[in-house]
Every structure is written in structure tokens, then in C-alpha cells.
Design an enzyme around this catalytic site. Structure first.
Site, mmCIF file in Angstrom:
data_model
loop_
_atom_site.group_PDB
_atom_site.id
_atom_site.type_symbol
_atom_site.label_atom_id
_atom_site.label_comp_id
_atom_site.label_asym_id
_atom_site.label_seq_id
_atom_site.Cartn_x
_atom_site.Cartn_y
_atom_site.Cartn_z
ATOM 1 C CG ASP A 35 7.521 -5.601 0.319
ATOM 2 O OD1 ASP A 35 7.643 -4.536 0.947
ATOM 3 O OD2 ASP A 35 6.924 -5.686 -0.785
ATOM 4 C CG ASN A 91 10.319 4.454 2.352
ATOM 5 O OD1 ASN A 91 11.466 4.875 2.251
ATOM 6 N ND2 ASN A 91 9.912 3.353 1.735
ATOM 7 C CD GLN A 98 4.495 6.058 5.802
ATOM 8 O OE1 GLN A 98 4.996 7.146 6.114
ATOM 9 N NE2 GLN A 98 3.845 5.303 6.665
ATOM 10 C CB SER A 99 2.856 3.167 -0.673
ATOM 11 O OG SER A 99 3.478 1.957 -0.305
ATOM 12 C CB VAL A 100 1.451 0.679 3.756
ATOM 13 C CG1 VAL A 100 0.522 0.105 4.818
ATOM 14 C CG2 VAL A 100 1.285 -0.078 2.432
ATOM 15 C CG HIS A 104 6.165 -0.310 6.810
ATOM 16 N ND1 HIS A 104 5.143 0.624 6.710
ATOM 17 C CD2 HIS A 104 6.831 -0.252 5.642
ATOM 18 C CE1 HIS A 104 5.182 1.193 5.523
ATOM 19 N NE2 HIS A 104 6.220 0.694 4.846
ATOM 20 C CG HIS A 106 10.948 -1.229 3.793
ATOM 21 N ND1 HIS A 106 10.286 -1.789 2.729
ATOM 22 C CD2 HIS A 106 10.291 -0.070 4.064
ATOM 23 C CE1 HIS A 106 9.275 -1.003 2.364
ATOM 24 N NE2 HIS A 106 9.259 0.051 3.158
HETATM 25 P P1 5GP Z 1 6.248 1.822 1.922
HETATM 26 O O1 5GP Z 1 6.226 2.224 0.474
HETATM 27 O O2 5GP Z 1 5.001 2.296 2.637
HETATM 28 O O3 5GP Z 1 7.514 2.181 2.664
HETATM 29 O O4 5GP Z 1 6.232 0.243 1.935
HETATM 30 C C1 5GP Z 1 5.074 -0.489 1.784
HETATM 31 C C2 5GP Z 1 5.473 -1.858 1.351
HETATM 32 O O5 5GP Z 1 4.355 -2.707 1.500
HETATM 33 C C3 5GP Z 1 5.910 -1.962 -0.115
HETATM 34 O O6 5GP Z 1 7.256 -2.420 -0.195
HETATM 35 C C4 5GP Z 1 4.923 -2.935 -0.728
HETATM 36 O O7 5GP Z 1 5.509 -3.809 -1.662
HETATM 37 C C5 5GP Z 1 4.390 -3.664 0.490
HETATM 38 N N1 5GP Z 1 3.021 -4.156 0.333
HETATM 39 C C6 5GP Z 1 1.974 -3.481 -0.216
HETATM 40 N N2 5GP Z 1 0.869 -4.240 -0.159
HETATM 41 C C7 5GP Z 1 1.236 -5.410 0.444
HETATM 42 C C8 5GP Z 1 0.506 -6.583 0.791
HETATM 43 O O8 5GP Z 1 -0.713 -6.722 0.566
HETATM 44 N N3 5GP Z 1 1.203 -7.585 1.378
HETATM 45 C C9 5GP Z 1 2.551 -7.465 1.657
HETATM 46 N N4 5GP Z 1 3.141 -8.532 2.242
HETATM 47 N N5 5GP Z 1 3.257 -6.360 1.354
HETATM 48 C C10 5GP Z 1 2.602 -5.353 0.752
#
Ligand code: 5GP
Length: 118
Positions: A35, A91, A98-100, A104, A106
Site C-alpha cells: 500500500d 472495505n 472503499q476508495s478504489v 482488494h 488489505h
Molecule cells: P480502500 O480504501 O479502497 O479499501 O483501499 C485503497 C487503498 O489503496 C488505500 O489503502 C490506499 O492507500 C491505496 N492506494 C491508493 N492509491 C494507491 C497507489 O497508487 N498505489 C498503491 N500501492 N496503493 C494505493
């Protein structure tokens, strides 16, 4: 006329080496990389090559893939030296953090982990 190709998710771009990622594991089904903003000494994202947006978008066809990811996550935690003390988080949806929008797991380890999480 064919429909335009859907744009790739951020994680597909990392998987396809279009943007950099610190990849620690890959096989035919999934890829894992560190991450970019780690919340613990070990914070790895395990991502299926198939761009399922959220866990709730997975179907019965994805059952083997999801089971495989759980086993791979355990293997990665072991590889990182925390095979007996790690946390897996999914998430699901923006309101859950969830932001992406490419499914996935973690994999978090390397510090005491309180419960419940925030
Ligand atoms: P979410 O919030 O969707 O559960 O997790 C997305 C994760 O992707 C976050 O922990 C964030 O730090 C990580 N992330 C966002 N952009 C990038 C990126 O460009 N490269 C990597 N390796 N992680 C990323």
C-alpha cells in the site's frame, strides 16, 4: 460499432505495470503490492486480476477466486514474517471506506491491532 473499452482501474494499471507498484506476489489469478500509504509495518493489497469492483459484485462464478485469495493472503503474511498475527480487511462501498473500486484484500500486520477497528 463496438463500445469503447472501459477505462482501467488504478489497480489494473499497477498489475499491467503502467504505473509503479511494489509487487510482492503474483500468480495467474491475483497480484499483491505494498500500500502506498501503509497503516502498519506490513500493509499489502491483494487484488484479483479480474476487475470485480466490490466484494458485493462478486458472484458464484468467483467462489474459487475468492477462496484462492484467502489462501494467498495467508501465504503472503507468512512470507512477511507474520503468519500467525495478521488482519485481513475488505472495505465494501464508499460508506465503508472503499476508495478504489477494484476488489482488494488489505493484509495488515507488524503492530498490535486493536478491535474493533475505527
Ligand atoms: P480502500 O480504501 O479502497 O479499501 O483501499 C485503497 C487503498 O489503496 C488505500 O489503502 C490506499 O492507500 C491505496 N492506494 C491508493 N492509491 C494507491 C497507489 O497508487 N498505489 C498503491 N500501492 N496503493 C494505493
Amino acid at each position: 460499432m463496438t463500445a469503447p473499452a472501459a477505462s482501467k482501474t488504478l489497480f489494473e494499471k499497477i498489475i499491467d505495470r503502467e504505473i509503479p507498484g511494489d509487487i510482492v506476489f503474483e500468480d495467474d489469478h491475483c497480484v499483491a503490492f505494498r500500500d502506498i500509504n501503509p497503516g502498519a509495518p506490513v500493509h499489502i493489497l491483494l487484488v484479483p486480476r479480474k476487475p470485480i469492483a466490490r466484494l458485493c459484485d462478486a458472484t458464484a462464478d468467483d467462489q474459487a477466486l475468492l477462496g484462492h485469495m484467502m489462501l494467498v493472503a495467508s501465504q503472503i503474511a507468512e512470507q512477511e514474517g507474520y503468519g500467525d498475527a495478521y488482519r485481513l480487511v475488505v472495505n465494501n462501498g464508499a460508506a465503508a471506506g472503499q476508495s478504489v473500486f477494484h476488489l482488494h484484500l488489505h493484509i495488515i500486520a507488524g503492530r498490535p491491532l486493536k478491535w474493533p477497528p475505527g
